[in-house]
Structures are given as C-alpha cells and as structure tokens.
Design an enzyme around this catalytic site. Structure first.
Site, PDB file in Angstrom:
ATOM      1  N   LYS A  10      29.281  88.624  59.280  1.00  0.00           N
ATOM      2  CA  LYS A  10      30.927  89.125  59.399  1.00  0.00           C
ATOM      3  C   LYS A  10      32.000  88.153  58.977  1.00  0.00           C
ATOM      4  O   LYS A  10      32.697  88.032  58.117  1.00  0.00           O
ATOM      5  CB  LYS A  10      31.257  89.811  60.561  1.00  0.00           C
ATOM      6  CG  LYS A  10      30.488  91.085  61.051  1.00  0.00           C
ATOM      7  CD  LYS A  10      30.892  91.594  62.124  1.00  0.00           C
ATOM      8  CE  LYS A  10      30.627  91.012  63.311  1.00  0.00           C
ATOM      9  NZ  LYS A  10      29.148  90.567  63.667  1.00  0.00           N
TER      10      LYS A  10
ATOM     11  N   ARG B  38      35.937  95.266  70.280  1.00  0.00           N
ATOM     12  CA  ARG B  38      34.453  95.163  70.720  1.00  0.00           C
ATOM     13  C   ARG B  38      34.014  96.277  71.620  1.00  0.00           C
ATOM     14  O   ARG B  38      32.885  96.565  71.498  1.00  0.00           O
ATOM     15  CB  ARG B  38      34.186  93.947  71.756  1.00  0.00           C
ATOM     16  CG  ARG B  38      34.205  92.828  70.906  1.00  0.00           C
ATOM     17  CD  ARG B  38      33.828  91.625  72.054  1.00  0.00           C
ATOM     18  NE  ARG B  38      34.203  90.076  71.375  1.00  0.00           N
ATOM     19  CZ  ARG B  38      33.238  89.367  70.551  1.00  0.00           C
ATOM     20  NH1 ARG B  38      32.025  89.898  70.588  1.00  0.00           N
ATOM     21  NH2 ARG B  38      33.521  88.297  69.986  1.00  0.00           N
TER      22      ARG B  38
ATOM     23  N   ARG C 123      18.648  79.445  59.844  1.00  0.00           N
ATOM     24  CA  ARG C 123      19.955  78.797  60.126  1.00  0.00           C
ATOM     25  C   ARG C 123      19.828  77.501  60.831  1.00  0.00           C
ATOM     26  O   ARG C 123      20.238  76.574  60.533  1.00  0.00           O
ATOM     27  CB  ARG C 123      21.065  79.726  60.245  1.00  0.00           C
ATOM     28  CG  ARG C 123      22.399  79.234  60.266  1.00  0.00           C
ATOM     29  CD  ARG C 123      23.354  80.343  60.278  1.00  0.00           C
ATOM     30  NE  ARG C 123      23.344  80.730  61.638  1.00  0.00           N
ATOM     31  CZ  ARG C 123      24.351  81.975  61.826  1.00  0.00           C
ATOM     32  NH1 ARG C 123      24.768  82.595  61.124  1.00  0.00           N
ATOM     33  NH2 ARG C 123      24.331  82.390  63.211  1.00  0.00           N
TER      34      ARG C 123
ATOM     35  N   ARG D 191      24.153  75.482  65.984  1.00  0.00           N
ATOM     36  CA  ARG D 191      24.904  76.332  66.924  1.00  0.00           C
ATOM     37  C   ARG D 191      24.094  76.987  68.048  1.00  0.00           C
ATOM     38  O   ARG D 191      23.019  77.404  67.929  1.00  0.00           O
ATOM     39  CB  ARG D 191      25.491  77.691  66.062  1.00  0.00           C
ATOM     40  CG  ARG D 191      26.330  77.250  64.953  1.00  0.00           C
ATOM     41  CD  ARG D 191      26.632  78.334  64.248  1.00  0.00           C
ATOM     42  NE  ARG D 191      26.971  79.525  64.599  1.00  0.00           N
ATOM     43  CZ  ARG D 191      27.444  80.635  63.751  1.00  0.00           C
ATOM     44  NH1 ARG D 191      27.579  80.140  62.471  1.00  0.00           N
ATOM     45  NH2 ARG D 191      27.471  81.725  64.247  1.00  0.00           N
TER      46      ARG D 191
ATOM     47  N   ARG E 240      22.566  88.430  73.092  1.00  0.00           N
ATOM     48  CA  ARG E 240      23.925  88.880  72.143  1.00  0.00           C
ATOM     49  C   ARG E 240      23.730  90.111  71.453  1.00  0.00           C
ATOM     50  O   ARG E 240      24.574  91.249  71.329  1.00  0.00           O
ATOM     51  CB  ARG E 240      24.457  87.826  71.080  1.00  0.00           C
ATOM     52  CG  ARG E 240      25.034  86.497  71.938  1.00  0.00           C
ATOM     53  CD  ARG E 240      25.607  85.763  70.821  1.00  0.00           C
ATOM     54  NE  ARG E 240      26.621  85.974  70.032  1.00  0.00           N
ATOM     55  CZ  ARG E 240      26.784  85.910  68.965  1.00  0.00           C
ATOM     56  NH1 ARG E 240      26.191  84.958  68.320  1.00  0.00           N
ATOM     57  NH2 ARG E 240      27.939  86.296  68.396  1.00  0.00           N
TER      58      ARG E 240
END
Length: 199
Positions: free
Chosen positions: A13, A88, A127, A139, A150
């Site tokens: 996104k 959300r 990643r 990250r 998540r």
C-alpha cells in the site's frame, strides 16, 4: 479524487500510495504522519494526542478522527487525498463517511490489494534479507512473528472494511501479488475508468 488503499501489512500500500502522490499530486494521509504533524504544530487536537501519548496510552478513535478531519481541510487536500492505514475499523469508516458528508464530499473508490498471505511472509523475509545484504537496518515489522501478529490484527479489525466498501459499491480489487509496476498499471486503469464514468 479521494481514495482508500486496503490490504494486509506487506501488500504494498505504501509503495502504491507514493506512486499515486507523484502521478496525481494529491497527498497521502497516513495517521502516523498526521499525528506527528499535529503534535509538532501544537494544534488543539495535537495537544490532546500528545497528552495521551506522553501517558503511554493509545490515541483514541475520537482524536485520530479529529486529526484526519483537520488534515483534510488543508489546501493541499482540495483536489483529493489517499488514505493509507486509515480507516482501520468499521467505526473509523463510519467516521470518515460522516466527516466527508459534512463537507459535501465523498470517497471515490476503495482499492483492495488482493494478496496471498503465505507469499506475503516470503516477501517480508526477502525484504529483511535484502536490507541486511545492503547494510541497511531491518524494519521491526520484517520479522515473521511480528508480521503474523499484525496479520491477525488486520483480519480481526480491518478486513471487515472490504465488505463494508463492497456493499457501498466502492470496492475495486487489484492483484497485489503482481510486480510493483503491474500493480501500478492496474490501479491507473481503474482510476481512468472511474474518471471516465464520472464525466
């Protein structure tokens, strides 16, 4: 053009929002950025948010909604905006609808990046490996356990928005597993069709 990008964490996104910003010149509104800006600017709602954050608590829907409402009144949002990571929940989606209706505005489209969860885990592991190989920091979210948490949170709270926007005739899906450029082309085609239909 006012649009929402939907999809689980890792769906891309943020990347697609950035490309839309560049192409259409409308801002990407991320709640994290908006919160930090409101606090830094010392706005009324920013002061409320700061007090809550300083106390180590989560900022309430009321404050987040107020910050979004304040942000969409700024001049750079006159031609539209991209909501990324907000709403959300269904309650926040209702709040967005109310704040837009109050301004005689409406959402044009909710674009869902349709992805395969298992492949997403592979994507975030890659990643993390790429970041390490390039000597960049990894990250915190690029950890399979954190990511899994998540993802569960997304399905519990945010995934119901897919049905919510589908019922309103606003939902459009694109193949989020395609490569980045192909996803961008799908989104561009969708928005071009929307623009034509609106003429």
């Amino acid at each position: 053009m006012r649009l929402i990008l939907l999809g689980p964490p890792g769906a891309g996104k943020g990347t697609q929002a950035q490309r839309l910003v560049e192409k259409h010149g409308i801002p990407q509104l991320s709640t994290g950025d908006m919160l930090r800006a409101a606090v830094a600017n010392g706005t009324e709602v920013g002061k409320r948010a700061k007090a809550v954050m300083d106390a180590g608590e989560l900022v309430s829907d009321d404050i987040v909604n107020a910050i979004v409402a304040e942000r969409i009144d700024q001049p750079d949002c006159a031609d539209g905006f991209i909501l990324d990571g907000y709403p959300r929940t269904l309650a926040q989606a209702d709040a967005v609808e109310a704040m837009l209706a109050k301004r005689d505005l409406k959402l044009d489209v909710a674009i869902e990046l349709v992805v395969d969860d298992k492949a997403l885990v592979g994507r975030i592991v890659k990643r993390a490996e790429d970041a390490k190989a390039a000597g960049q920091p990894v990250r915190k979210d690029d950890n399979p356990e954190v990511f899994d948490e998540r993802l569960r949170e997304y399905y519990k709270k945010t995934a119901p928005l897919i049905g919510y926007y589908y019922a309103k005739g606003l939902l459009k899906g694109v193949d989020g597993m395609a490569d980045i450029d192909a996803v961008t082309r799908q989104i561009d085609t969708l928005l071009d069709q929307k623009a034509l239909a609106a003429q």
